[in-house]
Design a protein around this motif. Structure first.
Motif, PDB file in Angstrom:
ATOM      1  N   LEU A   1      28.617 -72.054  62.304  1.00 13.07           N
ATOM      2  CA  LEU A   1      29.476 -71.890  61.135  1.00 13.07           C
ATOM      3  C   LEU A   1      30.470 -70.760  61.398  1.00 13.07           C
ATOM      4  N   ALA A   2      31.677 -70.927  60.906  1.00  9.23           N
ATOM      5  CA  ALA A   2      32.681 -69.865  60.950  1.00  9.23           C
ATOM      6  C   ALA A   2      33.588 -70.025  59.740  1.00  9.23           C
ATOM      7  N   ILE A   3      34.084 -68.895  59.216  1.00 10.09           N
ATOM      8  CA  ILE A   3      34.920 -68.904  58.011  1.00 10.09           C
ATOM      9  C   ILE A   3      36.157 -68.060  58.278  1.00 10.09           C
ATOM     10  N   ASN A   4      37.345 -68.617  57.959  1.00 11.50           N
ATOM     11  CA  ASN A   4      38.578 -67.866  58.198  1.00 11.50           C
ATOM     12  C   ASN A   4      38.974 -67.033  56.975  1.00 11.50           C
ATOM     13  N   SER A   5      40.079 -66.339  57.081  1.00 13.79           N
ATOM     14  CA  SER A   5      40.494 -65.432  56.007  1.00 13.79           C
ATOM     15  C   SER A   5      40.862 -66.161  54.724  1.00 13.79           C
ATOM     16  N   ALA A   6      41.156 -67.467  54.839  1.00 17.23           N
ATOM     17  CA  ALA A   6      41.462 -68.265  53.648  1.00 17.23           C
ATOM     18  C   ALA A   6      40.213 -68.889  53.039  1.00 17.23           C
ATOM     19  N   SER A   7      39.052 -68.505  53.561  1.00 15.76           N
ATOM     20  CA  SER A   7      37.753 -69.032  53.115  1.00 15.76           C
ATOM     21  C   SER A   7      37.555 -70.498  53.468  1.00 15.76           C
ATOM     22  N   HIS A   8      38.309 -71.018  54.414  1.00 16.69           N
ATOM     23  CA  HIS A   8      38.031 -72.355  54.934  1.00 16.69           C
ATOM     24  C   HIS A   8      36.813 -72.256  55.849  1.00 16.69           C
ATOM     25  N   ILE A   9      35.900 -73.177  55.672  1.00 19.78           N
ATOM     26  CA  ILE A   9      34.638 -73.141  56.406  1.00 19.78           C
ATOM     27  C   ILE A   9      34.671 -74.210  57.493  1.00 19.78           C
ATOM     28  N   PHE A  10      34.183 -73.856  58.673  1.00 20.34           N
ATOM     29  CA  PHE A  10      34.116 -74.780  59.800  1.00 20.34           C
ATOM     30  C   PHE A  10      32.664 -74.877  60.249  1.00 20.34           C
ATOM     31  N   ALA A  11      32.195 -76.114  60.394  1.00 24.68           N
ATOM     32  CA  ALA A  11      30.814 -76.366  60.795  1.00 24.68           C
ATOM     33  C   ALA A  11      30.806 -77.134  62.101  1.00 24.68           C
ATOM     34  N   GLY A  12      30.123 -76.599  63.088  1.00 23.25           N
ATOM     35  CA  GLY A  12      29.977 -77.279  64.368  1.00 23.25           C
ATOM     36  C   GLY A  12      28.705 -78.089  64.402  1.00 23.25           C
ATOM     37  N   THR A  13      28.824 -79.355  64.807  1.00 23.24           N
ATOM     38  CA  THR A  13      27.683 -80.254  64.919  1.00 23.24           C
ATOM     39  C   THR A  13      27.779 -80.988  66.251  1.00 23.24           C
ATOM     40  N   PHE A  14      26.777 -81.798  66.553  1.00 24.73           N
ATOM     41  CA  PHE A  14      26.843 -82.611  67.760  1.00 24.73           C
ATOM     42  C   PHE A  14      27.783 -83.796  67.593  1.00 24.73           C
ATOM     43  N   SER A  15      28.320 -83.961  66.391  1.00 26.87           N
ATOM     44  CA  SER A  15      29.345 -84.984  66.159  1.00 26.87           C
ATOM     45  C   SER A  15      30.718 -84.367  66.008  1.00 26.87           C
ATOM     46  N   GLY A  16      30.847 -83.106  66.364  1.00 24.14           N
ATOM     47  CA  GLY A  16      32.131 -82.445  66.279  1.00 24.14           C
ATOM     48  C   GLY A  16      32.174 -81.415  65.165  1.00 24.14           C
ATOM     49  N   VAL A  17      33.395 -81.133  64.697  1.00 23.14           N
ATOM     50  CA  VAL A  17      33.617 -80.078  63.712  1.00 23.14           C
ATOM     51  C   VAL A  17      33.981 -80.699  62.365  1.00 23.14           C
ATOM     52  N   PHE A  18      33.429 -80.116  61.300  1.00 20.64           N
ATOM     53  CA  PHE A  18      33.783 -80.476  59.932  1.00 20.64           C
ATOM     54  C   PHE A  18      34.417 -79.255  59.269  1.00 20.64           C
ATOM     55  N   ARG A  19      35.348 -79.519  58.359  1.00 21.29           N
ATOM     56  CA  ARG A  19      36.038 -78.439  57.657  1.00 21.29           C
ATOM     57  C   ARG A  19      35.934 -78.641  56.158  1.00 21.29           C
ATOM     58  N   SER A  20      35.734 -77.512  55.449  1.00 20.49           N
ATOM     59  CA  SER A  20      35.761 -77.520  53.992  1.00 20.49           C
ATOM     60  C   SER A  20      36.761 -76.480  53.516  1.00 20.49           C
ATOM     61  N   THR A  21      37.628 -76.887  52.618  1.00 20.01           N
ATOM     62  CA  THR A  21      38.608 -75.957  52.040  1.00 20.01           C
ATOM     63  C   THR A  21      38.306 -75.649  50.578  1.00 20.01           C
ATOM     64  N   ASP A  22      37.141 -76.098  50.103  1.00 13.66           N
ATOM     65  CA  ASP A  22      36.797 -75.902  48.694  1.00 13.66           C
ATOM     66  C   ASP A  22      35.398 -75.318  48.536  1.00 13.66           C
TER      67      ASP A  22
END
Length: 700
Positions: free
Chosen positions: A122-143
């Motif tokens: 998991l990683a979160i940027n300054s805009a609070s967008h969340i990035f999740a790394g999985t074995f199927s790639g990356v997912f992003r949440s902006t909410d």
């Protein structure tokens, strides 16, 4: 006897890397914790019965068949992150992402849109967008985690196990071996492979310092540094060639810390004070020989090391000295850390331990799992305790017992609406089998991990447990069965074979005459008292005993898959759920002649590794597998995928049980327990006729 600490790091543990097999080998998901050596000591008999059908693919599961119950709570806290608002996020193995807005006090599942809920980073940027790394790639949440979308354009190797974000918002993704490091400069919309000079592509951790230098820890290749935003990499292996690093942290002074793994040396923590050019071990007081899976440098100058079996260590002098700080930790396998603006520290743990929080710089820890439902449930059983005749449609009339792998036993008296941990006296927490006798005594079989295992008994619905191995059973117990006389049979692995008790578990006797394979994965007993034992790792298959276990005969004609993980009996039908070998074989088999011959029953059965089989009173068969749940209403001749609603989608189902109202319960690998939305045995009794009301007379 096995010990947990023998599994030195989570990165090589097959339980933690279950999805890796799918991604890299292109075969059906292998089963964690069951990776035994499988020598083919005997071939199937030459007079095998012809396969009945070929497996058909492309079937869509029936949607909405399952709904998750409210537990058991806990899970594997693989990744942790906090956003600028102080919200805490934990990525779990199989259960997806959970969010806490009250400092870990309560959690809410937030995985909508994630098609892979095995979250590695998991990683979160300054805009609070969340990035999740999985074995199927990356997912992003902006909410704030409410919804997720996959962002994999250009990510040709999607097994992402590490993430980092620099001050410009560029995202870096480290992959399992085969990819390396990818970079996105547009918030994850597009990715570019940046591996120039990166000679090891198994990137276990990423860290970025205040100068935006990027550091990559690798498994077996030491550390690498990039000073040009990933354009090129330089090996940083002075004194530590080919080191296996599992974690990285950088403190406010710019000192870099790397956590090692004993499988690749060096052990413990290494420090670099010259931007990675050289390293020195800093292990005074760090009394562990296990992998350092997590490192955290806090704003107050403390450094925390999470170990794979010895809990947490803290240094307040930049690593020169360490002290162990495990007060309150009920599991010592620590995989991740995060801290918030208040200085609270969160630790994600393995084997179902979930998340712990410390508000006093690690001096004490408290479990914070309210709402985290990501446990691995490997055994389920139900006990009827009341029949509300006046309310025949009420479903909460059974006690449901769930045995987890790492957190012990849980009980629900309201059909999964709530769960209670019931481990009083139960030192063995890695459950594999459950059985209940006619006196409602409960028996649990467990793996020997952490110094305890074998068979435990409860005579008070799980409130208290006693170990009943009596020095006889010393290997993992994978199967339990009880006959009509109350005799208990325990199937063990690692050569132990079958043990029998005729006195409620007070004494045990090995009963292995004719049993040429000592690795027993399943047991079943028919109405005549005939016992069937499913074996694994020997190439033999099923054995039968007609004399209460005194002697055994091999009955495997037609059984072309001989690792038998599940057995169930319905009248004259015996069903065997088997595992594949490197993607070959597996699936379901049936015998209609007491085990003499077997026929493959895989029509529309698209899973290869079957873990559990349950049958309702209508004779409908349910098979839980690595790939979901399948149902047959015609004795296995044809199957329907009924996995809809399970989490993870198409995930690994370890255990099945059906309660007295026909509702099915499924224990999953990382999603806790699910319950069928509707009864699997809908009543065909017409409703009681109501009297026809007389028309009200018309007033004069």
């Amino acid at each position: 006897m096995k010990k947990q600490s023998n599994r030195s790091s989570a990165f090589l543990n097959p339980h933690l890397l279950i999805a890796l097999v799918v991604v890299l080998a292109g075969i059906v998901q292998s089963v964690p914790g069951s990776a035994f050596a499988r020598p083919r000591s005997a071939k199937p008999a030459s007079n095998v019965v012809q396969k009945q059908t070929v497996t058909a693919g492309g079937q869509q599961p029936i949607q909405g068949f399952w709904a998750r119950t409210n537990g058991p709570q806990g899970g594997d806290g693989i990744a942790l992150a906090t956003n600028p608002s102080g919200h805490v996020f934990v990525g779990t193995q199989g259960g997806g992402v959970f969010r806490s807005t009250d400092d870990g006090g309560t959690w809410t599942g937030v995985s909508d849109g994630m098609t892979d809920t095995n979250v590695r980073a998991l990683a979160i940027n300054s805009a609070s967008h969340i990035f999740a790394g999985t074995f199927s790639g990356v997912f992003r949440s902006t909410d704030d985690g409410e919804s997720w979308i996959p962002i994999n354009n250009g990510l040709e190797f999607p097994a992402v196990i590490s993430l980092a974000i620099n001050s410009s918002g560029d995202i870096f993704a480290g992959t399992f071996e085969g990819g390396g490091v990818y970079r996105s400069t547009d918030n994850g919309d597009n990715w570019t492979l940046i591996d120039n000079g990166l000679t090891n592509t198994y990137v276990t951790a990423l860290a970025i310092n205040s100068s935006n230098d990027i550091f990559a820890a690798t498994f077996g290749g030491g550390a690498f540094r990039s000073t040009d935003n990933g354009g090129s990499w330089t090996a940083l292996n002075t004194g530590v060639p080919d080191a296996t690093f599992l974690s990285l942290a950088i403190n406010a002074s710019g000192d870099i810390f790397a956590g090692g793994d004993p499988l690749g040396g060096p052990v413990g923590v290494l420090r670099s004070t010259d931007n990675g050019d050289s390293w020195e071990p800093v292990n005074n007081g760090l009394n562990t020989g296990n992998g350092i899976n997590a490192l955290l440098a806090t704003a107050n100058g403390s450094l925390f090391a999470g170990t794979y079996g010895d809990g947490v260590f803290r240094s307040t002098d930049s690593g020169d000295n360490w002290s162990q700080i495990d007060n309150g930790l009920t599991t010592l396998f620590v995989l991740s850390f995060a801290t918030n603006a208040s200085g609270d520290i969160f630790a994600g743990t393995y084997f179902g331990g979930g998340v712990f929080r410390s508000t006093d710089n690690g001096n004490t820890w408290s479990e914070q799992n309210d709402g985290i439902i990501a446990t691995e449930v490997r055994a389920i059983a139900r006990r009827l305790f009341a029949i509300p005749i006046q309310h025949p449609n009420v479903s909460a009339i059974d006690l449901i017992f769930a045995g987890t792998y790492g957190s012990g036993m849980f009980r629900s008296s309201d059909s999964g609406g709530s769960w209670q941990k019931i481990n009083n006296g139960l030192a063995a927490l890695y459950e594999r089998a459950l059985a209940i006798n006619a006196n409602n005594h409960i028996f649990v079989g467990a793996d020997f991990l952490g110094g305890a295992g074998g068979v435990y008994r409860s005579t008070d619905d799980g409130d208290n447990w006693v170990e009943i191995n009596h020095g006889v059973i010393q290997t993992d117990v994978r199967a339990l069965a009880i006959n009509s006389s109350g005799h208990i049979f325990a199937g063990t692995s690692s050569g132990g074979g079958v043990f029998r008790s005729t006195d409620n578990g007070d004494n045990w006797t090995p009963v292995n005459n004719g049993l040429d394979c000592g690795s027993i994965w399943s047991l079943a007993i028919n109405s005549n008292g005939t016992i069937f034992a499913g074996t694994a790792g020997c190439g033999t298959g099923v054995y039968r005993s007609t004399d209460n276990g005194d002697s055994w005969t091999l009955v495997n004609t037609g059984l072309t898959s001989t690792d038998v993980a599940a057995l169930a009996i319905d009248g004259s039908n015996i069903f065997a759920g088997t595992h594949s070998i490197m993607g070959q074989g597996g699936g379901m088999f049936r015998s209609t002649d007491n085990g003499d011959t077997w026929t493959e029953q895989n029509n529309h059965f698209t899973a290869l590794d079957v873990n559990s089989v349950a049958i309702n009173f209508l004779g409908h068969i349910f098979a839980g597998a690595a790939g979901g749940v399948f149902r047959s209403t015609n004795d296995g001749d044809r199957w329907t995928d009924v996995s809809g609603g399970l989490l993870p989608p198409g995930g690994n189902v370890w255990a099945l049980a059906i309660d007295s109202t026909g509702h099915a319960f499924a224990g999953t690998a990382g999603g806790g327990v699910f319950r069928s939305v509707n009864s699997t045995t809908p009543s065909h009794v017409p409703p009681r006729p109501r009297p026809t009301p007389y028309p009200r007379p018309t007033p004069p």
